[in-house]
Design a protein around this motif. Structure first.
Motif, PDB file in Angstrom:
ATOM      1  N   ALA A  34       0.838  -1.199   0.000  1.00  0.00           N
ATOM      2  CA  ALA A  34       0.000   0.000   0.000  1.00  0.00           C
ATOM      3  C   ALA A  34       0.875   1.251   0.000  1.00  0.00           C
ATOM      4  CB  ALA A  34      -0.921  -0.005   1.213  1.00  0.00           C
ATOM      5  N   LYS A  35       0.293   2.351  -0.442  1.00  0.00           N
ATOM      6  CA  LYS A  35       0.995   3.629  -0.531  1.00  0.00           C
ATOM      7  C   LYS A  35       1.502   4.070   0.845  1.00  0.00           C
ATOM      8  CE  LYS A  35       0.105   8.460  -1.633  1.00  0.00           C
ATOM      9  NZ  LYS A  35      -0.938   9.443  -1.972  1.00  0.00           N
ATOM     10  N   ILE A  36       2.752   4.561   0.893  1.00  0.00           N
ATOM     11  CA  ILE A  36       3.345   5.087   2.126  1.00  0.00           C
ATOM     12  C   ILE A  36       2.777   6.489   2.366  1.00  0.00           C
ATOM     13  CG2 ILE A  36       5.478   5.847   3.248  1.00  0.00           C
ATOM     14  CD1 ILE A  36       6.926   3.632   1.632  1.00  0.00           C
ATOM     15  N   VAL A  37       2.231   6.691   3.575  1.00  0.00           N
ATOM     16  CA  VAL A  37       1.611   7.979   3.900  1.00  0.00           C
ATOM     17  C   VAL A  37       2.307   8.697   5.062  1.00  0.00           C
ATOM     18  CG1 VAL A  37      -0.650   7.349   2.969  1.00  0.00           C
ATOM     19  CG2 VAL A  37      -0.113   6.833   5.359  1.00  0.00           C
ATOM     20  N   GLY A  38       3.377   8.091   5.580  1.00  0.00           N
ATOM     21  CA  GLY A  38       4.118   8.717   6.670  1.00  0.00           C
ATOM     22  C   GLY A  38       5.241   7.824   7.134  1.00  0.00           C
ATOM     23  N   LYS A  39       6.062   8.330   8.029  1.00  0.00           N
ATOM     24  CA  LYS A  39       7.188   7.569   8.573  1.00  0.00           C
ATOM     25  C   LYS A  39       7.338   7.897  10.054  1.00  0.00           C
ATOM     26  CE  LYS A  39       9.804   7.458   4.272  1.00  0.00           C
ATOM     27  NZ  LYS A  39       9.884   6.054   4.007  1.00  0.00           N
ATOM     28  N   TYR A  40       7.780   6.908  10.825  1.00  0.00           N
ATOM     29  CA  TYR A  40       8.082   7.080  12.241  1.00  0.00           C
ATOM     30  C   TYR A  40       9.528   6.663  12.471  1.00  0.00           C
ATOM     31  CZ  TYR A  40       3.033   7.270  13.002  1.00  0.00           C
ATOM     32  OH  TYR A  40       1.704   7.610  12.963  1.00  0.00           O
ATOM     33  N   LEU A  41      10.220   7.347  13.350  1.00  0.00           N
ATOM     34  CA  LEU A  41      11.602   7.004  13.690  1.00  0.00           C
ATOM     35  C   LEU A  41      11.647   6.126  14.934  1.00  0.00           C
ATOM     36  CD1 LEU A  41      13.302  10.470  13.112  1.00  0.00           C
ATOM     37  CD2 LEU A  41      13.133   8.531  11.525  1.00  0.00           C
ATOM     38  N   ARG A  42      12.764   5.416  15.109  1.00  0.00           N
ATOM     39  CA  ARG A  42      12.960   4.537  16.265  1.00  0.00           C
ATOM     40  C   ARG A  42      12.614   5.284  17.555  1.00  0.00           C
ATOM     41  NH1 ARG A  42      15.532  -0.064  17.484  1.00  0.00           N
ATOM     42  NH2 ARG A  42      16.537  -0.257  15.466  1.00  0.00           N
ATOM     43  N   ASP A  43      11.977   4.576  18.456  1.00  0.00           N
ATOM     44  CA  ASP A  43      11.585   5.047  19.788  1.00  0.00           C
ATOM     45  C   ASP A  43      10.407   6.021  19.786  1.00  0.00           C
ATOM     46  OD1 ASP A  43      13.546   3.447  21.005  1.00  0.00           O
ATOM     47  OD2 ASP A  43      15.046   5.028  20.818  1.00  0.00           O
ATOM     48  N   ALA A  44       9.835   6.331  18.619  1.00  0.00           N
ATOM     49  CA  ALA A  44       8.626   7.161  18.593  1.00  0.00           C
ATOM     50  C   ALA A  44       7.507   6.381  19.279  1.00  0.00           C
ATOM     51  CB  ALA A  44       8.237   7.481  17.158  1.00  0.00           C
TER      52      ALA A  44
END
Length: 98
Positions: A54-64
């Motif tokens: 599926a389309k990528i709509v965001g990103k999270y970094l480690r420990d978020a």
């Protein structure tokens, strides 16, 4: 006391109260869904559906840390409307009801 001084003092008090209320919620681990997770990958893609293609709509970094919907569907956790992350790269926060 002048009107201007009273407004400034009132605004400062309001900011302090709002900050204190938000700090209490964070300290208690408050979560709207009862499920809060931490990202274990260096970068975790958020997708618009519970599908690795599926389309990528965001990103999270480690420990978020963020709220998620309890339960897993097709290996993904729902974190918002049309926003899913791979469950394998999240870990429920201790005491969370995931």
């Amino acid at each position: 006391m002048s009107k201007k001084t009273a407004l400034v003092v009132g605004a400062i008090i309001a900011i302090i109260v709002i900050y204190a209320l938000n700090t209490d919620k964070k300290a208690a681990g408050a979560s709207a869904t009862g499920c809060k997770v931490t990202v274990t990958a260096d970068v975790l893609n958020a997708r618009e559906a519970a599908d690795g293609n599926a389309k990528i709509v965001g990103k999270y970094l480690r420990d978020a840390q963020f709220d998620a919907v309890p339960g897993v569907q097709n290996g993904f956790r729902k974190v918002a409307e049309n926003k899913w992350v791979a469950a394998a790269f999240t870990q429920p926060v201790e005491g969370s009801a995931c």
